[in-house]
Structures are given as structure tokens and as C-alpha cells.
Write an enzyme that holds these catalytic residues in place. Structure first.
Site, mmCIF file in Angstrom:
data_model
loop_
_atom_site.group_PDB
_atom_site.id
_atom_site.type_symbol
_atom_site.label_atom_id
_atom_site.label_comp_id
_atom_site.label_asym_id
_atom_site.label_seq_id
_atom_site.Cartn_x
_atom_site.Cartn_y
_atom_site.Cartn_z
ATOM 1 N N ARG A 51 5.069 -2.008 12.539
ATOM 2 C CA ARG A 51 4.833 -2.771 11.245
ATOM 3 C C ARG A 51 3.421 -2.895 11.123
ATOM 4 O O ARG A 51 2.521 -2.912 12.119
ATOM 5 C CB ARG A 51 5.441 -3.919 11.092
ATOM 6 C CG ARG A 51 7.102 -3.690 10.980
ATOM 7 C CD ARG A 51 7.583 -5.366 10.814
ATOM 8 N NE ARG A 51 9.273 -5.172 10.964
ATOM 9 C CZ ARG A 51 10.109 -5.134 11.942
ATOM 10 N NH1 ARG A 51 9.301 -4.968 13.224
ATOM 11 N NH2 ARG A 51 11.266 -5.015 11.949
ATOM 12 N N LYS A 76 9.001 -8.783 14.388
ATOM 13 C CA LYS A 76 9.787 -9.503 13.483
ATOM 14 C C LYS A 76 11.075 -10.108 14.033
ATOM 15 O O LYS A 76 11.666 -9.598 14.844
ATOM 16 C CB LYS A 76 10.288 -8.524 12.319
ATOM 17 C CG LYS A 76 10.816 -9.334 11.066
ATOM 18 C CD LYS A 76 11.131 -8.146 9.933
ATOM 19 C CE LYS A 76 11.699 -8.794 8.809
ATOM 20 N NZ LYS A 76 12.007 -7.895 7.237
ATOM 21 N N HIS A 182 2.943 0.435 5.229
ATOM 22 C CA HIS A 182 4.456 0.326 5.587
ATOM 23 C C HIS A 182 5.235 1.582 5.266
ATOM 24 O O HIS A 182 6.271 1.844 5.880
ATOM 25 C CB HIS A 182 5.209 -0.904 5.014
ATOM 26 C CG HIS A 182 6.424 -1.361 5.720
ATOM 27 N ND1 HIS A 182 6.240 -2.094 6.815
ATOM 28 C CD2 HIS A 182 7.545 -1.395 5.143
ATOM 29 C CE1 HIS A 182 7.597 -2.327 7.237
ATOM 30 N NE2 HIS A 182 8.350 -1.937 6.196
ATOM 31 N N ARG A 185 5.723 3.643 8.451
ATOM 32 C CA ARG A 185 6.899 3.375 9.104
ATOM 33 C C ARG A 185 8.156 3.950 8.537
ATOM 34 O O ARG A 185 8.917 4.599 9.454
ATOM 35 C CB ARG A 185 6.998 1.556 9.261
ATOM 36 C CG ARG A 185 8.097 1.266 9.872
ATOM 37 C CD ARG A 185 8.181 -0.230 9.997
ATOM 38 N NE ARG A 185 9.280 -0.972 10.395
ATOM 39 C CZ ARG A 185 9.673 -1.195 11.516
ATOM 40 N NH1 ARG A 185 9.086 -0.768 12.425
ATOM 41 N NH2 ARG A 185 10.862 -1.621 11.576
ATOM 42 N N HIS A 208 15.261 -2.896 14.819
ATOM 43 C CA HIS A 208 16.253 -3.577 13.784
ATOM 44 C C HIS A 208 17.515 -4.279 14.631
ATOM 45 O O HIS A 208 17.801 -3.519 15.745
ATOM 46 C CB HIS A 208 16.752 -2.342 12.998
ATOM 47 C CG HIS A 208 15.987 -1.872 11.869
ATOM 48 N ND1 HIS A 208 15.771 -0.546 11.449
ATOM 49 C CD2 HIS A 208 14.846 -2.266 11.302
ATOM 50 C CE1 HIS A 208 14.933 -0.475 10.384
ATOM 51 N NE2 HIS A 208 14.164 -1.583 10.653
ATOM 52 N N TYR A 217 17.647 4.820 5.832
ATOM 53 C CA TYR A 217 16.755 5.910 5.723
ATOM 54 C C TYR A 217 17.530 7.406 5.293
ATOM 55 O O TYR A 217 16.918 7.835 4.415
ATOM 56 C CB TYR A 217 15.916 6.015 6.885
ATOM 57 C CG TYR A 217 15.001 4.773 6.988
ATOM 58 C CD1 TYR A 217 13.935 4.852 6.398
ATOM 59 C CD2 TYR A 217 15.205 4.107 8.034
ATOM 60 C CE1 TYR A 217 12.955 3.322 6.684
ATOM 61 C CE2 TYR A 217 14.461 2.721 8.361
ATOM 62 C CZ TYR A 217 13.455 2.492 7.372
ATOM 63 O OH TYR A 217 12.567 1.383 7.681
#
Length: 235
Positions: A51, A76, A182, A185, A208, A217
């Protein structure tokens, strides 16, 4: 307060938006128009899947050239993870570290080599703030006053500078997509899945918590894969 009428209230679902993804040729054209520190950072975003702020806050100790790994701390959700270090940017990153070391030595001579430490580390290791390993790899060009401690020191680079450089590169490349840092990514994840890498592997690289987040995706059959080769090295 007892509010029985709330029992049957259903939380509204947010509509799921598909991310903007660049093709390999578009990534190549954009990265070719980004030079210097901003170019290196953009290559890292696409080559590692980090990120924006994870890249901006990267410290010297988090890069392992022998293992070709980058350790991402406090991502995150407060999680740590490991991603690959693309061999095609290793030389550029080492050059950046050499320049950063000279800047660190200059700051040290004037007593301004102190850097922000997360959580209670500043208390636990009072001398760590002036050590080389804790310095930001991508530093600010000037000093600023830390509002938490009132100390004047060098912070990491402002993320807005990379965002502006990316915007100029996208426009210069003639890419008709609202691409941001971003987006690199998103492109990293999509291109790995297109190359046949296992979605669980991609999930781990992205950090994630739920594989359903990674599934946004693209839908690719799990084919298994180890020793992931960065898509940056395939350009």
C-alpha cells in the site's frame, strides 16, 4: 437503552466497486515516465503489492537483500507480513540507501537524526530513535516539528508528492484511466492471478484477512505456486 425496534434493522450493504487495473503495457509506460525516488517507490508498489503508506513508512531494517524480502510492519489492521523484493529494483534501492546513509550522517552531526518510533518502543529503547536501522528509507527533504513530542526531526516523504508524480506520469503516458499509486497494487494482484499463481498466495502477499477480498480482482482456478516471481521482473 433498550430499543427493541432496532432488532429487525438490517445494515445497508455497500455496493462493491471493481478496482482500476492497468495492463502490463500501461504499467510499463507509466513507470518509464517516473524517475528518481518517486520512480523507485512506484516500482516498489507494483513489484511488491504494498500500500502507499506502507511504502512511505518503510524503514531500513525492513529490507533483507540476502533473502530478497521486504517485511511490512503494522500494515492495515495492525498486521505484519512478508513480500518479495524484486531483483530489478535491488540495485536502485541499494543506491537509495547509500544516499540515505549520507543524509543520516549529516543529520547525526547536527543532532537531528532522531526518528519517530511506534507505540512504546521509544520508552523501551531510548537510544533506538537515533540508530540507522530505524530510519525511514524515503525521507522528507526538510525537518518538521512532531506535534506529539514537539521535537524537530526528519519525517518520511509526504505521500502527496508520489501521488502527484504518478498523476503526471499517467497523463504523459496517455493512459485514459483514473490511476493512482494504489492502482499499482491492484495491478500487482491481477497480474499475479493472470500468471496462474494461487489466490491464497496472492492473499498472503496482499495481507488480506479474507480471501473474498482478493477474489474481487479476478476469478482464477487455484493452480498452486511457490517461489513467487514479481510481475515487475517480467516487464
Amino acid at each position: 437503552m433498550d430499543l427493541p425496534w432496532l432488532n429487525n434493522v438490517v445494515r445497508a450493504k455497500q455496493p462493491q466497486r471493481l478496482p482500476v487495473v492497468l495492463t502490463r503495457s500501461e504499467v510499463r509506460e507509466v513507470l518509464a515516465r517516473m524517475k528518481g525516488m518517486h520512480g523507485l517507490m512506484a516500482n516498489m508498489l507494483y513489484g511488491t503489492g504494498m500500500r502507499l503508506m506502507e511504502c512511505v513508512r518503510l524503514r531500513v531494517k525492513d529490507v533483507d537483500f540476502e533473502r530478497n524480502e521486504i517485511l511490512i510492519r503494522d500494515g492495515k489492521g495492525g498486521k505484519d507480513r512478508v513480500t518479495m523484493l524484486p531483483s530489478s529494483i535491488a540495485t536502485g534501492l541499494q543506491a537509495q540507501l547509500e544516499q540515505r546513509r549520507m543524509l543520516f550522517e549529516d543529520d547525526k552531526r547536527i543532532g537531528k537524526a532522531n526518528v519517530f518510533l511506534p507505540d512504546a518502543l521509544a520508552t523501551k529503547y531510548p537510544n533506538a530513535a537515533t540508530e540507522w536501522c530505524w530510519q525511514y528509507i524515503f525521507p522528507s527533504g526538510s525537518y518538521s516539528v512532531d506535534p506529539r513530542s514537539g521535537m524537530e526531526r526528519r519525517h518520511h516523504i509526504d505521500e502527496k508528492l508520489l501521488q502527484r508524480a504518478m498523476k503526471k506520469a499517467v497523463q504523459a503516458a496517455g493512459v485514459a484511466k483514473p490511476a493512482t499509486p494504489h492502482t499499482l497494487r491492484h495491478s500487482f494482484a491481477t497480474h499475479l492471478l493472470e500468471a496462474g499463481y494461487d489466490i491464497r498466495t496472492v492473499q498472503e502477499l496482499l495481507g488480506h484477512s479474507d480471501v473474498s477480498t482478493t477474489m474481487i480482482y479476478t476469478h482464477v482456478l487455484n493452480k498452486g505456486g511457490r517461489g513467487v516471481l514479481s510481475p515487475l521482473d517480467q516487464l
